[in-house]
Write a protein that holds these residues in place. Structure first.
Motif, PDB file in Angstrom:
ATOM      1  N   ASP A 427       0.702  -1.208   0.218  1.00  0.00           N
ATOM      2  CA  ASP A 427       0.203   0.036   0.071  1.00  0.00           C
ATOM      3  C   ASP A 427       0.817   1.358   0.170  1.00  0.00           C
ATOM      4  OD1 ASP A 427       1.063  -0.007   2.615  1.00  0.00           O
ATOM      5  OD2 ASP A 427      -0.966   0.205   3.577  1.00  0.00           O
ATOM      6  N   ARG A 430      -0.466   4.690  -1.142  1.00  0.00           N
ATOM      7  CA  ARG A 430      -1.719   4.469  -1.541  1.00  0.00           C
ATOM      8  C   ARG A 430      -2.875   4.234  -0.380  1.00  0.00           C
ATOM      9  NH1 ARG A 430      -2.304   2.537  -6.451  1.00  0.00           N
ATOM     10  NH2 ARG A 430      -4.221   1.108  -5.967  1.00  0.00           N
ATOM     11  N   GLU A 454      -5.142  -3.414  -9.446  1.00  0.00           N
ATOM     12  CA  GLU A 454      -5.637  -2.625  -8.127  1.00  0.00           C
ATOM     13  C   GLU A 454      -7.018  -2.313  -8.330  1.00  0.00           C
ATOM     14  OE1 GLU A 454      -4.636   1.529  -8.609  1.00  0.00           O
ATOM     15  OE2 GLU A 454      -4.121   1.417 -10.817  1.00  0.00           O
TER      16      GLU A 454
END
Length: 835
Positions: A427, A430, A454
């Motif tokens: 991650d 993100r 994703e």
């Protein structure tokens, strides 16, 4: 083991029931899967677990069936040490002499042969209701090694994917936590927790039950944790935690005989501790490294990676890490105490253990994969909310690549067969974890990086690959349930030599797709041990209507293994399992919250019900729509259950996980009140009959909610919760303290904040009865955390009890203990919400 507990109501000495005698060895299967023991094997004779019925006597109290045994007390963060305990994101792997100074020779694991403890086809008086989880498939795809509690405690079993005959490979009473079948089929490695505590060891056994031996963790006070196998099956990666010895080398801890039922007086009793278990001197012990509130290039680089920034300080920190240099955040002389080292261990002990990674002051350290040629290792390390993936060059132990990765499943990625691509669940920069493709040069340095798969509003939770490296299974967490897809993956070209000219938006020609969605018979996938091969896709599944089990999908059809859990045993006859419904609400500061509501059978939709707000642990756990016997115990008493995700929970994005950091924890406590208000305003719950209950971090929230909102709940049940951060830090394991400092605050730098967040600070506001529950061997959240809160409540004239569970640690693993816990808790809540 601790001495037999004394019944605090009668004074009689309680004797635990006898353990089942070691059974005769099972039938030995033949064929290519099972290997005859080699000459060097000749030894004489050789979670998340489901919440269910076991084998541990307990000291109990309160009302009802479980309560008649008596109450006692004892000592107390939640989660964060399931691998090896302790970490920081700065200095990384380096040669042992440079990173840790002189490491004791005992740190290098040596296999210890053990007598055989294989059992028959079944154990005496097996549980009618049981669960199976954490499967690992043999290389032929024919047999599965798995954990099952059909004997009352999680143990190691094997069974055929398509048949019904199962075999118990280790009948010891120590709970099993992880399982890994070797790629050549010769061994099954597994992790156990002796006495149910937090210190674990790694063993291995032949698939026919012979040759059982300890690979690491046999030394008193040490812990060992399982990593991946080498691809040829010749060695398995094991992480060893250096023992944390008590002051003066003492092996017992002196304490008082209770002077009143359920509480300990520090002057009159003695508690025996297993040899090597540390007693503490009242000061917080951390392993070293950057903590919450510290500044420096190591922590900067992680934050920049999460936000996508890249200034000179961040680049400098990465250079330091890439060359194995110190960044000023470690303790090379070992004064901070504790350390982790990962080795490749030959189960036969013929080859010497080979060092793969070593760190002083690491919260976790796990070897997740090795390249097929053995040049590179994928290592996961770091504390909660600050995990990091490293590529380590095994020849010189230098780190060549680092990237932040998400919390959750520790098996974060895998190298392609030619090691030109690292597939990684991350991650970095993100909100939600995605599949990253990292293009590597022959030395393991990054050539390019891109997001290969994703989703905009949910994260990648599990990642698994087929044996050939060309097929991957991706499990996405969609509002608590799993959506599973199987996809083709193509690694980057080995001939791509663009080097530094490759941008971060490119990873050579690595590709993902086409993909197909896999229909699931359960709501949640918990493990994916096999993606392709003879048995097809093999999955560990859990759902709201069934106990955890192992399924296989062949030619598009989902089939449950014959030895897995039975749906008809999920709840008592005549009462079907309750399927929860999702609830959405908004906190007082505007943050969206959610959870799952369970309605007691037979209650009309417009009738307000007595309701239990149940709070999960972590805090980075997530409430999922899976079968929970505790909830069904409460539902069977006519009590509704609302299980929310307050801020800090996983599954809702990185910002939600971090929303409780620092002073944000006050808002998390307010979230509990907002959840209670929502179910009342919706007409679901009776405002005069509310209770709050939780375990681990949820236990902390219970105590905090009762003193911050003293008139909201009629009663509470807090299991293994922290009541005072100062005493928690002084008593917990150093690696857990290291990880907790990133989440809750540093015990020195943030002392005032932690004091104001501690329930003990506001205990004068407590107004209602309280039941606490704790495992006697809990060194994650020490037993004293429950004890001191109960004592304080009694001193203020309130009803308060402590249920201590024998042979249990932070997680209640034995079926008897879990049954006693949920029945005592249900009795307590039912009694205090009656009327």
């Amino acid at each position: 083991m601790a001495a037999n507990a004394r019944n605090q109501l009668t004074g009689a000495q309680e004797t635990p029931p006898p353990r089942p005698a070691t059974a005769a060895p099972p039938h030995r299967p033949t064929g290519p899967l099972f290997h005859a023991p080699a000459a060097e094997d000749a030894v004489d004779g050789a979670p998340w677990p489901p919440e269910d019925d076991g084998n541990a006597p307990a000291v109990t109290a309160g009302a009802g069936e479980a309560g008649r045994a008596g109450m006692t007390a004892g000592a107390g963060v939640t989660g964060g040490a399931s691998e090896a305990g302790g970490g920081h994101a700065g200095t990384v792997t380096a040669p042992m002499s440079a990173a840790m100074g002189s490491m004791p020779a005992s740190m290098a694991p040596v296999p210890v042969p053990l007598p055989g403890t294989a059992g028959p086809l079944d154990t005496p008086q097996p549980l009618r209701s049981h669960g199976c989880w954490y499967p690992s498939v043999d290389p032929s795809g024919t047999y599965v090694a798995f954990i099952c509690d059909r004997g009352g405690v999680p143990q190691l079993w094997t069974g055929p994917v398509g048949g019904s005959e199962v075999h118990l490979l280790d009948s010891d009473p120590h709970p099993v936590k992880e399982v890994a079948w070797s790629p050549d089929g010769s061994w099954i490695a597994y992790t156990t927790a002796p006495g149910g505590g937090e210190h674990t060891r790694v063993l291995c056994v032949r698939p026919d039950g012979t040759g059982r031996r300890i690979l690491a963790g046999a030394e008193p006070g040490s812990s060992a944790y399982l990593g991946c196998w080498q691809h040829d099956g010749s060695a398995v990666a094991v992480t060893v935690a250096e023992p944390v010895l008590p002051p003066g080398g003492a092996e017992t801890e002196e304490g008082p005989v209770p002077v009143e039922p359920g509480l300990a007086d520090p002057d009159t009793y003695t508690v025996s501790r297993p040899a090597g278990w540390a007693s503490r001197d009242g000061r917080a012990v951390l392993l070293g490294g950057p903590h919450y509130g510290d500044a420096g290039p190591a922590t900067q680089s992680l934050d920049q990676a999460r936000t996508g920034t890249d200034d000179e300080a961040g680049r400098a920190a990465r250079v330091h890490r890439a060359h194995g240099e110190e960044t000023g955040r470690v303790d090379p002389e070992g004064t901070a105490g504790g350390g982790l080292a990962a080795y490749l261990v030959d189960p036969l002990g013929v080859a010497a253990p080979a060092l793969v990674a070593v760190e002083r002051g690491a919260a976790t350290l796990r070897v997740c994969d090795l390249s097929r040629d053995g040049r590179l290792a994928l290592v996961r390390r770091g504390p909660r909310a600050r995990r990091e993936a490293l590529v380590v060059r095994t020849a010189d132990l230098r780190t060549t690549f680092a990237l932040p990765v998400a919390d959750g499943d520790p098996w974060i990625g895998r190298f392609s067969p030619d090691a030109t691509t690292l597939w990684l669940r991350s991650d970095a920069a993100r909100e939600f974890a995605a599949l990253f493709a990292v293009h590597l040069d022959p030395a393991g340095r990054r050539l390019g990086l891109t997001v290969a798969a994703e989703r905009a509003d949910c994260g990648l939770e599990l990642l698994a690959f087929g044996h050939d490296g060309r097929t991957a299974a991706l499990a996405w967490n969609v509002r608590g349930a799993t959506e599973l897809e199987v996809t083709a993956v193509t690694a980057a070209s080995a001939g791509d030599a663009r080097g530094a000219a490759v941008t971060a938006a490119s990873a050579g020609d690595a590709r993902v797709g086409p993909s197909r969605t896999v229909p699931l018979p359960h709501e949640v996938v918990t493990r994916i041990p096999q993606v392709d091969g003879r048995a097809g896709l093999v999955l560990a599944l859990s759902g709201s209507q069934r106990r955890p089990g192992v399924w296989w999908l062949f030619e598009g059809t989902a089939r449950r293994t014959a030895w897995s859990s039975r749906d008809e045993d999920a709840v008592p006859p005549g009462r079907p399992p309750v399927r929860p419904v999702p609830l959405r609400l908004t906190a007082r500061d505007g943050l969206p919250l959610g959870g799952w509501y369970y309605r007691a059978p037979g209650r009309g939709p417009g009738e307000p019900a007595p309701c239990v707000i149940h709070l999960h642990g972590g805090p980075e756990e997530q409430e999922r729509p899976v079968f929970n016997p505790l909830y069904h115990e409460l539902l069977g008493r006519g009590l509704d259950v609302f299980a929310p995700d307050v801020r800090g929970s996983s599954g809702h994005g990185r910002s939600f996980v971090d929303a409780d950091l620092g002073t944000g924890r006050f808002a998390a406590i307010e979230d509990v009140a907002d959840c209670a208000a929502h179910v009342v305003m919706d007409g679901l719950a009776d405002p005069m009959r509310l209770a709050v209950m939780g375990r681990s971090y949820g236990g902390y929230l219970v105590m905090a909610s009762l003193v911050w909102h003293p008139n909201l709940f009629r009663t509470g049940v807090a299991a293994c919760g922290m009541s005072d951060f100062a005493t928690f830090y002084a008593g917990t394991e150093p690696w857990i303290a290291e990880s907790a400092a990133h989440k809750y605050g540093h015990p020195e730098h943030d002392r005032e904040l932690l004091h104001s967040l501690s329930p003990m600070t506001r205990v004068d506001a407590l107004r209602v009865p309280l039941l606490t529950v704790h495992g006697e061997h809990d060194t994650n959240v020490p037993l004293g955390e429950s004890e001191q809160f109960v004592r304080a409540a009694r001193e203020r004239g309130l009803e308060a009890e402590l249920l201590m569970l024998r042979d249990e640690g932070h997680d209640f693993l034995r079926a008897d203990s879990r049954r006693i816990y949920r029945r005592t808790a249900a009795d307590w809540i039912e009694r205090h919400l009656a009327g």
